[in-house]
Motif scaffolding. Structure first.
Motif, PDB file in Angstrom:
ATOM      1  N   ILE A 162       0.865  -1.182   0.000  1.00 27.14           N
ATOM      2  CA  ILE A 162       0.000   0.000   0.000  1.00 27.14           C
ATOM      3  C   ILE A 162       0.904   1.236   0.000  1.00 27.14           C
ATOM      4  N   PRO A 163       1.056   1.902  -1.132  1.00 27.45           N
ATOM      5  CA  PRO A 163       1.908   3.097  -1.167  1.00 27.45           C
ATOM      6  C   PRO A 163       1.283   4.241  -0.386  1.00 27.45           C
ATOM      7  N   ASN A 164       2.069   5.265  -0.143  1.00 27.89           N
ATOM      8  CA  ASN A 164       1.580   6.419   0.601  1.00 27.89           C
ATOM      9  C   ASN A 164       0.625   7.255  -0.245  1.00 27.89           C
ATOM     10  N   PRO A 165      -0.435   7.776   0.368  1.00 27.07           N
ATOM     11  CA  PRO A 165      -1.344   8.652  -0.385  1.00 27.07           C
ATOM     12  C   PRO A 165      -0.747  10.036  -0.571  1.00 27.07           C
ATOM     13  N   LEU A 166      -1.108  10.672  -1.654  1.00 28.16           N
ATOM     14  CA  LEU A 166      -0.743  12.064  -1.867  1.00 28.16           C
ATOM     15  C   LEU A 166      -1.674  12.977  -1.075  1.00 28.16           C
ATOM     16  N   LYS A 167      -1.130  14.069  -0.588  1.00 29.48           N
ATOM     17  CA  LYS A 167      -1.997  15.105  -0.045  1.00 29.48           C
ATOM     18  C   LYS A 167      -2.683  15.803  -1.211  1.00 29.48           C
ATOM     19  N   ASP A 168      -3.722  16.564  -0.929  1.00 31.75           N
ATOM     20  CA  ASP A 168      -4.403  17.300  -1.994  1.00 31.75           C
ATOM     21  C   ASP A 168      -3.473  18.363  -2.577  1.00 31.75           C
ATOM     22  N   ILE A 169      -3.300  18.331  -3.887  1.00 27.46           N
ATOM     23  CA  ILE A 169      -2.491  19.325  -4.587  1.00 27.46           C
ATOM     24  C   ILE A 169      -3.407  20.064  -5.541  1.00 27.46           C
ATOM     25  N   VAL A 170      -3.521  21.370  -5.381  1.00 28.96           N
ATOM     26  CA  VAL A 170      -4.528  22.141  -6.125  1.00 28.96           C
ATOM     27  C   VAL A 170      -3.939  22.885  -7.309  1.00 28.96           C
ATOM     28  N   ILE A 212      16.802  24.925  -1.961  1.00 26.85           N
ATOM     29  CA  ILE A 212      16.917  23.776  -1.067  1.00 26.85           C
ATOM     30  C   ILE A 212      15.909  23.969   0.064  1.00 26.85           C
ATOM     31  N   VAL A 213      14.838  23.177   0.012  1.00 29.37           N
ATOM     32  CA  VAL A 213      13.694  23.372   0.913  1.00 29.37           C
ATOM     33  C   VAL A 213      13.750  22.349   2.042  1.00 29.37           C
ATOM     34  N   GLY A 214      13.795  22.848   3.273  1.00 28.86           N
ATOM     35  CA  GLY A 214      13.839  21.982   4.442  1.00 28.86           C
ATOM     36  C   GLY A 214      14.908  22.443   5.411  1.00 28.86           C
ATOM     37  N   SER A 238      15.552  27.532   2.255  1.00 28.06           N
ATOM     38  CA  SER A 238      14.263  27.975   2.784  1.00 28.06           C
ATOM     39  C   SER A 238      14.190  27.863   4.302  1.00 28.06           C
ATOM     40  N   GLY A 239      14.966  26.926   4.886  1.00 24.22           N
ATOM     41  CA  GLY A 239      14.758  26.567   6.283  1.00 24.22           C
ATOM     42  C   GLY A 239      13.494  25.728   6.413  1.00 24.22           C
ATOM     43  N   GLU A 240      13.075  25.457   7.648  1.00 27.22           N
ATOM     44  CA  GLU A 240      11.838  24.703   7.878  1.00 27.22           C
ATOM     45  C   GLU A 240      10.655  25.499   7.341  1.00 27.22           C
ATOM     46  N   VAL A 241       9.801  24.844   6.547  1.00 27.21           N
ATOM     47  CA  VAL A 241       8.622  25.513   5.997  1.00 27.21           C
ATOM     48  C   VAL A 241       7.390  24.623   6.169  1.00 27.21           C
ATOM     49  N   SER A 242       6.235  25.251   6.238  1.00 27.83           N
ATOM     50  CA  SER A 242       4.987  24.495   6.324  1.00 27.83           C
ATOM     51  C   SER A 242       4.288  24.410   4.975  1.00 27.83           C
ATOM     52  N   ASP A 243       4.579  25.366   4.085  1.00 26.58           N
ATOM     53  CA  ASP A 243       3.929  25.409   2.779  1.00 26.58           C
ATOM     54  C   ASP A 243       4.955  25.114   1.687  1.00 26.58           C
ATOM     55  N   VAL A 244       5.179  23.839   1.416  1.00 27.64           N
ATOM     56  CA  VAL A 244       6.175  23.438   0.419  1.00 27.64           C
ATOM     57  C   VAL A 244       5.754  23.873  -0.980  1.00 27.64           C
ATOM     58  N   GLU A 245       4.437  23.882  -1.251  1.00 27.83           N
ATOM     59  CA  GLU A 245       3.958  24.222  -2.592  1.00 27.83           C
ATOM     60  C   GLU A 245       4.342  25.643  -2.999  1.00 27.83           C
ATOM     61  N   SER A 246       4.435  26.555  -2.040  1.00 25.78           N
ATOM     62  CA  SER A 246       4.818  27.935  -2.372  1.00 25.78           C
ATOM     63  C   SER A 246       6.253  27.998  -2.881  1.00 25.78           C
ATOM     64  N   ALA A 266       8.327  13.219  -0.899  1.00 22.64           N
ATOM     65  CA  ALA A 266       8.677  14.507  -1.500  1.00 22.64           C
ATOM     66  C   ALA A 266       8.730  14.394  -3.022  1.00 22.64           C
ATOM     67  N   LEU A 267       9.290  13.308  -3.520  1.00 23.41           N
ATOM     68  CA  LEU A 267       9.360  13.093  -4.969  1.00 23.41           C
ATOM     69  C   LEU A 267       7.970  12.901  -5.556  1.00 23.41           C
ATOM     70  N   ASN A 268       7.128  12.134  -4.901  1.00 26.73           N
ATOM     71  CA  ASN A 268       5.776  11.889  -5.383  1.00 26.73           C
ATOM     72  C   ASN A 268       4.987  13.196  -5.481  1.00 26.73           C
ATOM     73  N   GLU A 269       5.103  14.022  -4.440  1.00 33.12           N
ATOM     74  CA  GLU A 269       4.387  15.297  -4.433  1.00 33.12           C
ATOM     75  C   GLU A 269       4.916  16.236  -5.509  1.00 33.12           C
ATOM     76  N   ALA A 270       6.225  16.214  -5.722  1.00 35.58           N
ATOM     77  CA  ALA A 270       6.811  17.089  -6.741  1.00 35.58           C
ATOM     78  C   ALA A 270       6.352  16.691  -8.144  1.00 35.58           C
ATOM     79  N   MET A 271       6.324  15.385  -8.415  1.00 36.36           N
ATOM     80  CA  MET A 271       5.884  14.926  -9.736  1.00 36.36           C
ATOM     81  C   MET A 271       4.425  15.273  -9.968  1.00 36.36           C
TER      82      MET A 271
END
Length: 355
Positions: A162-170, A212-214, A238-246, A266-271
Motif C-alpha cells: 500500500i503506497p503512501n497517499p498524496l496530499k491534496d495538490i490544487v 533547497i527546501v527543508g 528555505s529553512g523549515e517551511v509548512s507550505d512546500v507548494e509555495s 517529496a518526490l511523489n508530491e513534486a511529480m
C-alpha cells in the motif's frame, strides 16, 4: 469494522506522520472512528480533523528499559480503553512493543515497517523483528521490493503493498519556463544535498537558481559549501517551511539525490505538482514513481556524471520539462487518498475476517 487506532511515535513533521494525518482525515469523513496513539509527547505539526482522537502518554519518553516498560503499560491501558476493531502500528521502533501488547489485549494488529527494506539493523533488532513480526495479523509494505524482502525474511505471510497517499495538490498551472531547480527534504547525510550542490556548480548556468527546501543538522555545513563554491546568489535555503507548494511554484525541475528511502513522499508530491523530476534509483520506491525518460529521469546509484548529463539536458530543454510535467501529474490519480484508503480498508476487513 469501524474503529481504527493508529500508533505513531509522534505527530511531529515527517513522512510517516503526514501519511497518518491524511488517512485519518479521510477515514473520519467516511464514518470510521479514528484514534491516534502517540507514544512520545510532542506538538502536532499537521492539521487533523477535530473528530480524530489524539492520545498521549503522561510521561516524557527517553531511551532505556524503564521507559519501554512505561510505554508498554501506556499502550496496554489505551488498547483496553479504546477497544479498537484493529490497530495499525506505523513505527518500526515501536512495532515489536505494539505486537506484544496486542497479544495480551487480544486486539488484531497490522504493522508497517517504513524504513528502507535493505537497511542493515543490529543483531538485536533483527532478532526482535523475526520473533515478533510473524505474530502480527499482517504487514503493510510500501513497495513491492519491501514485500519481497519481508517474505524472504519470513516476517509474515499476510503482506499487502500500500503506497503512501498524496496530499491534496490544487495547482493547475504548468511553468516549464521557470529556471529554478527545487529539492525538498531534511538536511541530513542520507538526503545527499551536498552532491546536488556540487552538480549544480559543475553545470554552471547562471540563469538558473537552486532552492533547497527543508531544515536539518547539515544546514550550516551546506551553506558553507555554497559560500566556498561562490554560489551565494543562486542557491537559496528555505529553512523549515509548512507550505512546500509555495516553493515548488518557483521551479520547473525537481532534483532528488537521496541515497535511501522507504517511500519518497517529496518526490511523489513534486511529480504530481507537477515538476519535471530526476532522481537516483535508491532503495526503495523511486522506481515505483519514475519510469525512466517517460515521466522523469531515473539515474543508477553513484552515476554522478550521468546525473549531471541528464540534469543539464532538462535545464536546456523546456519542451522536455513540459513533457515530464504532463506525465508526472498523472500521479495525482494513481496515489489519491481515496484509492489508497480503499486498498487499506479492504486489507483491514480481509484481515479482521481471517481466523
Amino acid at each position: 469494522m469501524k474503529k481504527i487506532c493508529f500508533i505513531t511515535p509522534s505527530l511531529q513533521k515527517g513522512g510517516m506522520e503526514r501519511v497518518i494525518s491524511v488517512l485519518s482525515n479521510y477515514l473520519i469523513d467516511q464514518g470510521y472512528e479514528i484514534s491516534i496513539i502517540c507514544v512520545i509527547n510532542g506538538i502536532c505539526s499537521y492539521t487533523i480533523d477535530r473528530r480524530v482522537k489524539h492520545i498521549y502518554p503522561q510521561f516524557n519518553y527517553s531511551r532505556g528499559i524503564l521507559n519501554k516498560v512505561k510505554s508498554f503499560r501506556f499502550l496496554y491501558r489505551t488498547f483496553k480503553e479504546e477497544n479498537p476493531d484493529i490497530v495499525i502500528s506505523f513505527s518500526e521502533v515501536f512495532n515489536p512493543l505494539s505486537i506484544a501488547v496486542s497479544l495480551l489485549t487480544g486486539d488484531k494488529i497490522i504493522i508497517s515497517d517504513r524504513s528502507n527494506p535493505k537497511l542493515k539493523h543490529t543483531l538485536r533488532d533483527n532478532l526482535t523483528r523475526k520473533l515478533t513480526y510473524p505474530l502480527a495479523n499482517g504487514i503493510i509494505a510500501q513497495t513491492e521490493l519491501a514485500k519481497l524482502i519481508f517474505l524472504r525474511k519470513r516476517y509474515n505471510k499476510n503482506i499487502k503493498v500500500i503506497p503512501n497517499p498524496l496530499k491534496d495538490i490544487v495547482n493547475t498551472v504548468f511553468k516549464p519556463s521557470n529556471k529554478a531547480i527545487i529539492t525538498v527534504g531534511r538536511l541530513v547525510d542520507s538526503k545527499n544535498q551536498k552532491e546536488l550542490i556540487d552538480l549544480f556548480y559543475e553545470i554552471r548556468n547562471e540563469e538558473w537558481k537552486l532552492y533547497i527546501v527543508g531544515g536539518g543538522k547539515n544546514e550550516m555545513k551546506l551553506k558553507q559549501q555554497v559560500r566556498d563554491l561562490g554560489l551565494d546568489n543562486c542557491v537559496i535555503f528555505s529553512g523549515e517551511v509548512s507550505d512546500v507548494e509555495s516553493w515548488m511554484e518557483k521551479g520547473s525541475i525537481f532534483a532528488y539525490t537521496s541515497l535511501s528511502e522507504g517511500f519518497p513522499n517529496a518526490l511523489n508530491e513534486a511529480m504530481a505538482y507537477p515538476l519535471a523530476s530526476i532522481a537516483y534509483n535508491c532503495d526503495a520506491g523511486v522506481s515505483d514513481l519514475i519510469e525512466d525518460s517517460k515521466n522523469g529521469f531515473l539515474i543508477s546509484m553513484g552515476e554522478h556524471d550521468s546525473y549531471k548529463e541528464k540534469l543539464k539536458l532538462l535545464m536546456d530543454n523546456e519542451s522536455l520539462r513540459l513533457s515530464f510535467m504532463e506525465q508526472g501529474i498523472l500521479n495525482r490519480e494513481k496515489f489519491k487518498v481515496e484509492t489508497i484508503a480503499k486498498t487499506l480498508t479492504d486489507f483491514l476487513s480481509h484481515t479482521i475476517g481471517k481466523k
